[in-house]
Design a protein around this motif. Structure first.
Motif, PDB file in Angstrom:
ATOM      1  N   PRO A 170       0.811  -1.217   0.000  1.00  0.00           N
ATOM      2  CA  PRO A 170       0.000   0.000   0.000  1.00  0.00           C
ATOM      3  C   PRO A 170       0.850   1.276   0.000  1.00  0.00           C
ATOM      4  N   THR A 171       0.346   2.292  -0.664  1.00  0.00           N
ATOM      5  CA  THR A 171       0.903   3.642  -0.615  1.00  0.00           C
ATOM      6  C   THR A 171      -0.273   4.591  -0.415  1.00  0.00           C
ATOM      7  N   THR A 172      -0.032   5.890  -0.451  1.00  0.00           N
ATOM      8  CA  THR A 172      -1.147   6.828  -0.386  1.00  0.00           C
ATOM      9  C   THR A 172      -1.888   6.913  -1.711  1.00  0.00           C
ATOM     10  N   GLY A 173      -1.314   6.343  -2.765  1.00  0.00           N
ATOM     11  CA  GLY A 173      -1.968   6.270  -4.070  1.00  0.00           C
ATOM     12  C   GLY A 173      -2.197   4.830  -4.465  1.00  0.00           C
ATOM     13  N   ASP A 174      -1.903   4.504  -5.716  1.00  0.00           N
ATOM     14  CA  ASP A 174      -2.008   3.119  -6.152  1.00  0.00           C
ATOM     15  C   ASP A 174      -0.979   2.264  -5.424  1.00  0.00           C
ATOM     16  N   GLY A 280       3.296   1.795  12.368  1.00  0.00           N
ATOM     17  CA  GLY A 280       2.016   2.454  12.134  1.00  0.00           C
ATOM     18  C   GLY A 280       1.688   2.605  10.661  1.00  0.00           C
ATOM     19  N   GLN A 281       0.402   2.668  10.352  1.00  0.00           N
ATOM     20  CA  GLN A 281      -0.068   2.776   8.969  1.00  0.00           C
ATOM     21  C   GLN A 281       0.428   4.046   8.302  1.00  0.00           C
ATOM     22  N   GLU A 282       0.348   5.158   9.023  1.00  0.00           N
ATOM     23  CA  GLU A 282       0.761   6.430   8.434  1.00  0.00           C
ATOM     24  C   GLU A 282       2.249   6.437   8.106  1.00  0.00           C
ATOM     25  N   ALA A 283       3.049   5.905   9.022  1.00  0.00           N
ATOM     26  CA  ALA A 283       4.492   5.851   8.781  1.00  0.00           C
ATOM     27  C   ALA A 283       4.809   4.946   7.590  1.00  0.00           C
ATOM     28  N   PHE A 284       4.098   3.832   7.495  1.00  0.00           N
ATOM     29  CA  PHE A 284       4.334   2.881   6.406  1.00  0.00           C
ATOM     30  C   PHE A 284       4.054   3.532   5.057  1.00  0.00           C
ATOM     31  N   THR A 285       2.863   4.097   4.896  1.00  0.00           N
ATOM     32  CA  THR A 285       2.512   4.672   3.594  1.00  0.00           C
ATOM     33  C   THR A 285       3.308   5.940   3.300  1.00  0.00           C
ATOM     34  N   ARG A 286       3.753   6.663   4.354  1.00  0.00           N
ATOM     35  CA  ARG A 286       4.629   7.808   4.114  1.00  0.00           C
ATOM     36  C   ARG A 286       5.917   7.354   3.456  1.00  0.00           C
ATOM     37  N   GLU A 287       6.499   6.282   3.975  1.00  0.00           N
ATOM     38  CA  GLU A 287       7.770   5.796   3.432  1.00  0.00           C
ATOM     39  C   GLU A 287       7.601   5.151   2.060  1.00  0.00           C
TER      40      GLU A 287
END
Length: 351
Positions: A170-174, A280-287
């Motif tokens: 997962p990312t913040t987009g596709d 955390g989810q936010e940290a994961f998708t940020r990276e």
């Protein structure tokens, strides 16, 4: 070249389900097979889409694929699960494994399912949205212990299969959709090229004496083998990856080459990871999102227009197909028509 015909997704799915139900598959199995094959077509993986339907029907008719029932649970420790798939449709088993992982991962953080005696599972990337849409990462690996078409690096006798491994990130987009194999090419690609009278674009194989070859026939009919990723130069890397995949799939499931299985059978490794159990989810998708953008921002080398990310084309193809229709090549339609006619069915009118 004849343009592929375009079909509305839901109408195509409904016909496919009826086709598999007519062949004796339980409704949930028929629905899963249809969903995953069409998802592959949506993503542009046409060799692993509805093109496989006639083969699946033949496997079921010969007893090579089980049409009903449940897997046997060999072990269930909550975060670690092992099934005997009883050669049930791999599309149904793997979809169910992903869903189980998504259900349990919020509790355990990571859930792993090993499946022995699975039916063919198709395109690994097609399963990833089941996890990534829930913000979770998934890893799937597969091998076929009854088949050998890839020699270990430095050898000339086939021991392993192409051994695919895939991940949905997962990312913040596709999502990033990784779907690779430990070999340069696959058995299906070799069959497709041979059928079309074509060669590999480069020497991706060796013949029975170990000589480099671009002829898929030497692999399929003359005792040659596909080369591991890296080829004759750096094939030790693909060889190492194959050892990892076969250990995760056959080793953990307990059903591998040592038992000399017959027929079409897969050993499968499925793992679902919940990022919220770690940093955390936010940290994961940020990276992951930063990484994607950093790759895209890398200046392209000569001859390349830009840097792409794995899964980018698949997601673009899917959006287009959902809007315009699922593309099916004439050869795929031709293969489906006799099966549909026998069942008293017809494809929906193309768009």
């Amino acid at each position: 070249m004849t343009q592929p015909l375009l079909y509305e997704v839901r109408a195509l799915h409904d016909v496919a389900v009826k086709l598999f139900v007519d062949a004796g598959f339980e409704r949930d199995k028929a629905d899963s097979i249809s969903e995953i094959l069409i998802e592959a077509d949506l993503m542009g993986h046409s060799t692993h889409g509805l093109a496989l339907a006639p083969w699946y029907l033949d496997l079921a008719a010969s007893g090579g694929m089980t049409k009903s029932g449940e897997p046997s649970v060999l072990s269930d420790r909550g975060a670690c699960v092992s099934w005997d798939g009883r050669r049930l449709p791999g599309t149904w088993l793997v979809s169910r494994a992903i869903d189980l992982g998504v259900e349990r991962a919020p509790k355990y953080g990571t859930v792993t399912i090993a499946i022995a005696e699975s039916g063919h599972i198709g395109a690994l990337a097609a399963y990833m949205p089941r996890a990534t849409d829930q913000g979770m990462m998934a890893i799937i690996a597969s091998s076929s212990p009854s088949v050998a078409t890839v020699a270990p690096f430095g050898g000339i006798k086939a021991v392993m299969t192409p051994d695919p491994i895939a991940a949905g990130i997962p990312t913040t987009g596709d999502p990033i959709l990784l779907d690779i194999s430990a070999s340069i090419t696959t058995n299906n690609k070799a069959r497709q090229l041979l059928k079309e009278g074509k060669k590999f674009p480069r020497p991706w194989a060796i013949d029975a004496q170990g000589n480099p070859s671009d002829d898929p026939n030497v692999v399929l009919n003359e005792g040659g083998t596909i080369l591991p990723v890296g080829g004759l130069d750096h094939g030790h890397k693909g060889y190492g990856l194959a050892l990892l995949v076969e250990s995760l799939t056959q080793g953990l499931s307990g059903a591998g080459r040592s038992s000399k299985p017959k027929g079409q059978t897969n050993a499968v490794f499925v793992q679902v990871i919940d990022p919220s159990a770690f940093a955390g989810q936010e940290a994961f998708t940020r990276e992951t999102s930063f990484l994607v953008e950093a790759c895209r921002a890398s200046p392209p080398r000569a001859g390349a227009d830009r840097v792409r990310v794995p899964g980018e084309s698949a997601m673009r193809n899917k959006r287009s197909a959902l809007e315009r229709g699922v593309p099916l090549a004439a050869s795929i339609v031709t293969g489906l028509l006799p099966r549909l006619e026998k069942a008293g069915l017809a494809l929906p009118a193309p768009r």
